[in-house]
Design a protein around this motif. Structure first.
Motif, PDB file in Angstrom:
ATOM      1  N   GLY A  49     -47.273  35.843  22.871  1.00 52.13           N
ATOM      2  CA  GLY A  49     -46.256  34.876  22.499  1.00 52.13           C
ATOM      3  C   GLY A  49     -46.597  34.017  21.299  1.00 52.13           C
ATOM      4  O   GLY A  49     -45.813  33.164  20.914  1.00 52.13           O
ATOM      5  N   SER A  50     -47.777  34.197  20.706  1.00 47.25           N
ATOM      6  CA  SER A  50     -48.229  33.398  19.568  1.00 47.25           C
ATOM      7  C   SER A  50     -47.981  31.909  19.797  1.00 47.25           C
ATOM      8  O   SER A  50     -47.141  31.288  19.141  1.00 47.25           O
ATOM      9  CB  SER A  50     -47.518  33.826  18.281  1.00 47.25           C
ATOM     10  OG  SER A  50     -47.798  35.150  17.975  1.00 47.25           O
ATOM     11  N   PRO A  51     -48.704  31.297  20.738  1.00 43.92           N
ATOM     12  CA  PRO A  51     -48.466  29.878  21.024  1.00 43.92           C
ATOM     13  C   PRO A  51     -48.608  29.014  19.776  1.00 43.92           C
ATOM     14  O   PRO A  51     -49.401  29.321  18.888  1.00 43.92           O
ATOM     15  CB  PRO A  51     -49.530  29.520  22.052  1.00 43.92           C
ATOM     16  CG  PRO A  51     -50.384  30.701  22.238  1.00 43.92           C
ATOM     17  CD  PRO A  51     -49.828  31.838  21.489  1.00 43.92           C
ATOM     18  N   ASP A  52     -47.835  27.940  19.736  1.00 45.45           N
ATOM     19  CA  ASP A  52     -47.865  27.040  18.589  1.00 45.45           C
ATOM     20  C   ASP A  52     -49.220  26.355  18.458  1.00 45.45           C
ATOM     21  O   ASP A  52     -49.709  26.137  17.359  1.00 45.45           O
ATOM     22  CB  ASP A  52     -46.754  25.996  18.709  1.00 45.45           C
ATOM     23  CG  ASP A  52     -45.385  26.654  18.695  1.00 45.45           C
ATOM     24  OD1 ASP A  52     -45.100  27.385  17.738  1.00 45.45           O
ATOM     25  OD2 ASP A  52     -44.616  26.447  19.651  1.00 45.45           O
ATOM     26  N   ILE A  62     -49.973  25.700  24.082  1.00 45.61           N
ATOM     27  CA  ILE A  62     -48.765  24.883  24.084  1.00 45.61           C
ATOM     28  C   ILE A  62     -47.723  25.549  23.193  1.00 45.61           C
ATOM     29  O   ILE A  62     -48.008  25.933  22.067  1.00 45.61           O
ATOM     30  CB  ILE A  62     -49.046  23.458  23.562  1.00 45.61           C
ATOM     31  CG1 ILE A  62     -50.032  22.747  24.477  1.00 45.61           C
ATOM     32  CG2 ILE A  62     -47.743  22.661  23.440  1.00 45.61           C
ATOM     33  CD1 ILE A  62     -50.474  21.395  23.954  1.00 45.61           C
ATOM     34  N   PHE A  63     -46.525  25.657  23.741  1.00 45.96           N
ATOM     35  CA  PHE A  63     -45.376  26.108  22.973  1.00 45.96           C
ATOM     36  C   PHE A  63     -44.492  24.896  22.724  1.00 45.96           C
ATOM     37  O   PHE A  63     -44.239  24.112  23.634  1.00 45.96           O
ATOM     38  CB  PHE A  63     -44.566  27.150  23.752  1.00 45.96           C
ATOM     39  CG  PHE A  63     -45.266  28.466  23.916  1.00 45.96           C
ATOM     40  CD1 PHE A  63     -45.175  29.431  22.940  1.00 45.96           C
ATOM     41  CD2 PHE A  63     -46.015  28.721  25.050  1.00 45.96           C
ATOM     42  CE1 PHE A  63     -45.816  30.653  23.090  1.00 45.96           C
ATOM     43  CE2 PHE A  63     -46.661  29.931  25.211  1.00 45.96           C
ATOM     44  CZ  PHE A  63     -46.565  30.898  24.223  1.00 45.96           C
ATOM     45  N   PHE A 111     -55.002  31.179  31.148  1.00 45.70           N
ATOM     46  CA  PHE A 111     -54.660  30.025  30.308  1.00 45.70           C
ATOM     47  C   PHE A 111     -53.766  29.051  31.073  1.00 45.70           C
ATOM     48  O   PHE A 111     -52.918  29.462  31.861  1.00 45.70           O
ATOM     49  CB  PHE A 111     -53.914  30.474  29.037  1.00 45.70           C
ATOM     50  CG  PHE A 111     -54.813  30.852  27.904  1.00 45.70           C
ATOM     51  CD1 PHE A 111     -54.925  30.031  26.797  1.00 45.70           C
ATOM     52  CD2 PHE A 111     -55.537  32.028  27.935  1.00 45.70           C
ATOM     53  CE1 PHE A 111     -55.755  30.383  25.745  1.00 45.70           C
ATOM     54  CE2 PHE A 111     -56.365  32.384  26.893  1.00 45.70           C
ATOM     55  CZ  PHE A 111     -56.477  31.555  25.793  1.00 45.70           C
ATOM     56  N   ARG A 112     -53.976  27.761  30.825  1.00 39.20           N
ATOM     57  CA  ARG A 112     -53.024  26.736  31.240  1.00 39.20           C
ATOM     58  C   ARG A 112     -51.996  26.680  30.114  1.00 39.20           C
ATOM     59  O   ARG A 112     -52.349  26.568  28.944  1.00 39.20           O
ATOM     60  CB  ARG A 112     -53.710  25.381  31.413  1.00 39.20           C
ATOM     61  CG  ARG A 112     -54.667  25.353  32.583  1.00 39.20           C
ATOM     62  CD  ARG A 112     -55.240  23.960  32.832  1.00 39.20           C
ATOM     63  NE  ARG A 112     -55.642  23.200  31.664  1.00 39.20           N
ATOM     64  CZ  ARG A 112     -56.826  23.306  31.050  1.00 39.20           C
ATOM     65  NH1 ARG A 112     -57.713  24.195  31.467  1.00 39.20           N
ATOM     66  NH2 ARG A 112     -57.112  22.557  30.009  1.00 39.20           N
ATOM     67  N   VAL A 113     -50.733  26.739  30.462  1.00 39.24           N
ATOM     68  CA  VAL A 113     -49.682  26.817  29.442  1.00 39.24           C
ATOM     69  C   VAL A 113     -48.676  25.700  29.667  1.00 39.24           C
ATOM     70  O   VAL A 113     -48.300  25.409  30.801  1.00 39.24           O
ATOM     71  CB  VAL A 113     -48.953  28.181  29.501  1.00 39.24           C
ATOM     72  CG1 VAL A 113     -47.933  28.293  28.381  1.00 39.24           C
ATOM     73  CG2 VAL A 113     -49.941  29.325  29.436  1.00 39.24           C
ATOM     74  N   ALA A 114     -48.260  25.088  28.566  1.00 38.86           N
ATOM     75  CA  ALA A 114     -47.244  24.041  28.630  1.00 38.86           C
ATOM     76  C   ALA A 114     -46.183  24.293  27.575  1.00 38.86           C
ATOM     77  O   ALA A 114     -46.461  24.868  26.524  1.00 38.86           O
ATOM     78  CB  ALA A 114     -47.879  22.679  28.398  1.00 38.86           C
ATOM     79  N   SER A 132     -52.265  14.839  27.631  1.00 37.90           N
ATOM     80  CA  SER A 132     -53.608  14.612  28.171  1.00 37.90           C
ATOM     81  C   SER A 132     -53.711  15.134  29.602  1.00 37.90           C
ATOM     82  O   SER A 132     -54.738  15.674  29.998  1.00 37.90           O
ATOM     83  CB  SER A 132     -53.991  13.139  28.094  1.00 37.90           C
ATOM     84  OG  SER A 132     -53.206  12.378  28.964  1.00 37.90           O
ATOM     85  N   LYS A 133     -52.636  15.007  30.368  1.00 40.37           N
ATOM     86  CA  LYS A 133     -52.647  15.526  31.741  1.00 40.37           C
ATOM     87  C   LYS A 133     -52.749  17.056  31.741  1.00 40.37           C
ATOM     88  O   LYS A 133     -53.489  17.641  32.524  1.00 40.37           O
ATOM     89  CB  LYS A 133     -51.389  15.085  32.480  1.00 40.37           C
ATOM     90  CG  LYS A 133     -51.350  15.524  33.918  1.00 40.37           C
ATOM     91  CD  LYS A 133     -50.092  15.045  34.608  1.00 40.37           C
ATOM     92  CE  LYS A 133     -50.079  15.564  36.038  1.00 40.37           C
ATOM     93  NZ  LYS A 133     -48.841  15.208  36.730  1.00 40.37           N
ATOM     94  N   ILE A 134     -52.005  17.689  30.845  1.00 41.18           N
ATOM     95  CA  ILE A 134     -52.004  19.150  30.766  1.00 41.18           C
ATOM     96  C   ILE A 134     -53.361  19.669  30.305  1.00 41.18           C
ATOM     97  O   ILE A 134     -53.864  20.673  30.804  1.00 41.18           O
ATOM     98  CB  ILE A 134     -50.912  19.639  29.782  1.00 41.18           C
ATOM     99  CG1 ILE A 134     -49.530  19.346  30.346  1.00 41.18           C
ATOM    100  CG2 ILE A 134     -51.058  21.119  29.481  1.00 41.18           C
ATOM    101  CD1 ILE A 134     -48.417  19.461  29.314  1.00 41.18           C
TER     102      ILE A 134
END
Length: 148
Positions: A49-52, A62-63, A111-114, A132-134
């Protein structure tokens, strides 16, 4: 204001001006990440997905999604144009399916993803708290052994 019809060169030029990278929302998230001291890479093409924003070592991604293009559920910015409505419904549906595949693939490799939505960046303090939470580390850093 009347927009040119789809397929028209004027419409094509209009759509070409829509930014994919370096949007105002992305710049705001980047500033929040920097101020919190998080290291990251931009638009990581080697990840699904090529995260931002991503940090491979800490395993987070993160996206930053535009509410219109990714159809943020319940958001007033997630409108569907009346002209060529079937095309837009198909396009937005494909975007959402692609986003879901990318999230599953990244989570599948640990991965953790947001997702940060465009409408969420207005409140800088809330954005910083959410990031910061993520991104808080899930592991304990152990001190390195000292050679005597």
């Amino acid at each position: 204001m009347r927009l040119p019809k789809p397929g028209d060169p004027k419409r094509r030029a209009l759509m070409a001006r829509v930014r994919q990278q370096g949007t105002a929302a992305e710049l705001t998230v980047a500033a929040a990440l920097r101020s919190a001291g998080h290291a990251y890479r931009l638009n990581v093409r080697s990840l699904p997905g090529s995260p931002d924003f991503a940090n491979r070592k800490r395993k987070w991604a993160i996206f930053v999604h535009g509410c219109f293009w990714h159809q943020h559920t319940g958001c007033k910015r997630a409108t569907i144009p009346k002209a060529n409505e079937a095309f837009w419904r198909d396009k937005f549906g494909a975007n959402r399916r692609r986003d879901a595949r990318a999230l599953r693939a990244l989570r599948g490799v640990g991965f953790r993803v947001a997702i940060v939505w465009e409408c969420e960046i207005a409140d800088g303090e809330a954005l910083a708290a959410r990031l910061s939470k993520i991104l808080e580390s899930r592991r304990v850093d152990m001190p390195k052994p000292v050679d005597h």
